[in-house]
Design an enzyme around this catalytic site. Structure first.
Site, PDB file in Angstrom:
ATOM      1  N   SER A  76       0.821  -1.323   0.226  1.00 11.30           N
ATOM      2  CA  SER A  76      -0.145  -0.143  -0.065  1.00 11.30           C
ATOM      3  C   SER A  76       0.831   1.205   0.265  1.00 11.30           C
ATOM      4  O   SER A  76       0.861   1.963  -0.654  1.00 11.30           O
ATOM      5  CB  SER A  76      -0.941   0.079   0.738  1.00 11.30           C
ATOM      6  OG  SER A  76      -0.314  -0.457   2.089  1.00 11.30           O
ATOM      7  N   ASP A 238      -5.889   7.891   8.653  1.00 12.50           N
ATOM      8  CA  ASP A 238      -5.916   6.498   8.820  1.00 12.50           C
ATOM      9  C   ASP A 238      -4.797   5.830  10.013  1.00 12.50           C
ATOM     10  O   ASP A 238      -4.717   5.122  10.913  1.00 12.50           O
ATOM     11  CB  ASP A 238      -6.038   5.247   8.069  1.00 12.50           C
ATOM     12  CG  ASP A 238      -4.709   5.110   7.288  1.00 12.50           C
ATOM     13  OD1 ASP A 238      -3.232   5.699   7.939  1.00 12.50           O
ATOM     14  OD2 ASP A 238      -4.334   4.688   6.389  1.00 12.50           O
ATOM     15  N   HIS A 241      -0.819   4.583   7.223  1.00  9.14           N
ATOM     16  CA  HIS A 241      -0.378   4.737   5.914  1.00  9.14           C
ATOM     17  C   HIS A 241       0.431   6.377   6.407  1.00  9.14           C
ATOM     18  O   HIS A 241      -0.415   7.131   6.970  1.00  9.14           O
ATOM     19  CB  HIS A 241      -0.944   5.064   5.089  1.00  9.14           C
ATOM     20  CG  HIS A 241      -1.616   3.433   4.364  1.00  9.14           C
ATOM     21  ND1 HIS A 241      -2.273   2.993   5.289  1.00  9.14           N
ATOM     22  CD2 HIS A 241      -0.491   2.204   4.012  1.00  9.14           C
ATOM     23  CE1 HIS A 241      -2.710   2.422   5.230  1.00  9.14           C
ATOM     24  NE2 HIS A 241      -1.802   0.584   4.541  1.00  9.14           N
TER      25      HIS A 241
END
Length: 348
Positions: A76, A238, A241
């Site tokens: 990610s 979040d 990240h």
């Protein structure tokens, strides 16, 4: 046991099919997994899907040379999850920076997938194979550490992927495992252990990558202190990240190594732009395990293969060079006004 010794054991197990390496302590593994699950629930699932930055970057005109192709593989973080605009993803930042350094367009192709681990890299490599990338950046390792992936297995998959990519003619730059000890929802003792495991994984990754013909850049200690000191700025919403600022920082320390891999940046340390090399052997080289251990704990360190007196291996294994390159700010991945939409992220 030193970090270099642990990294060497992991890399050796990856090469020869070894099993347990003493890295994961079974006595506390249940507790740590429980805390990891709590952290994952606290973070929650991604609130968005990664934006697609693929496309052409740089200036265009009748006299332009053919584009370079930059491939991006990994998890990610490679996909740029957590930012609001495609131009803020690491792929877009690296493509724009490379185009600026090379003075020619750069085509970005991305195969990174949210949640990917090292065993997924070969499939990602196969996906972009038809594009014949000139250089490939890989960002991987965090999910290997937080999952049950055995370190030797993860490193083995990474080494095989790099070896295949190099055999197909691509230069390969691997951003090693980030420092997971800076993630806010992760509590002690998991945070302390995660930091140790992250650095051991990064060191082992470096050995495998250099042995396979690639080069590595340490992100853990680049992002670690800054993320710990400025979590609201460097993390996205979040809290797991990186934010746009975090990705920009990572791209700025990766870009010089990408440029060097393509011959656009001097390999030797420069007195103005790069910091001195660390060396313990002739010609500035050091055993790769020692370079890998040092790189895992030093910001923006790059490790590449080397040779001493024409030999790539010495009494302590593969020779390598450790460099501390000066970060290079990446230009904004903006649209080319001369050709509206031509290099818009997502248009291929």
């Amino acid at each position: 046991m030193s970090r270099a010794s642990r990294a060497r054991r992991i890399a050796a197990a990856a090469a020869y099919g070894g099993g347990g390496l003493g890295l994961l302590v079974s006595a506390c593994w249940g507790l740590l997994l429980g805390e990891a699950k709590l952290a994952r629930r606290w973070v929650g699932p991604p609130t968005s899907t990664p934006l697609v930055p693929d496309g052409l970057y740089g200036l265009y005109g009748p006299g332009d040379r053919s584009p370079l192709t930059l491939g991006l593989l990994g998890d990610s973080s490679a996909a740029g999850l957590g930012v609001q605009e495609a131009s803020q993803t690491p792929g877009a930042l690296l493509a724009a920076g490379l185009a600026d350094a090379a003075g020619r367009p750069v085509r970005l192709v991305t195969a990174a997938v949210v949640g990917a681990r090292s065993p997924h890299l070969l499939a990602q490599a196969e996906k972009i194979r038809p594009d014949r990338p000139d250089v490939i950046v890989i960002m991987i390792g965090a999910n290997d550490v937080t999952s049950r992936t055995r370190p030797s297995e993860a490193v083995g998959h990474l080494g095989r992927a790099v070896r295949r990519l190099r055999a197909e003619g691509a230069e390969v730059v691997v951003c090693t495992c980030p420092d997971l000890g800076t993630v806010e929802p992760v509590a002690q003792p998991l945070r302390f252990v995660a930091r140790i495991w992250s650095r051991q994984m990064a060191a082992a990754q470096t050995i495998a990558v250099v042995e396979a013909g690639g080069r590595t850049v340490s992100l853990g200690s680049v992002l670690g202190p800054e993320f710990a000191a400025n979590p609201t700025e460097m993390f996205s919403a979040d809290r797991f990240h990186p934010s746009a600022a975090g990705y920009a920082r990572a791209a700025s320390v990766t870009l010089p190594s990408v440029c060097a891999a393509l011959g656009l940046w001097p390999e030797e340390a420069d007195a103005v732009t790069d910091r001195p090399l660390f060396s313990v052997g002739a010609d500035g080289a050091t055993p790769v395990a020692s370079a890998a251990a040092r790189a895992a704990g030093r910001p923006g360190s790059e490790v590449t293969g080397g040779a001493v007196d024409g030999r790539e291996r010495g009494p302590r294994g593969r020779w390598a060079f450790l460099r501390r390159r000066h970060p290079r700010p990446t230009p904004a991945a903006a649209l080319d006004p001369a050709r509206p939409g031509a290099n818009h992220p997502g248009i291929r």
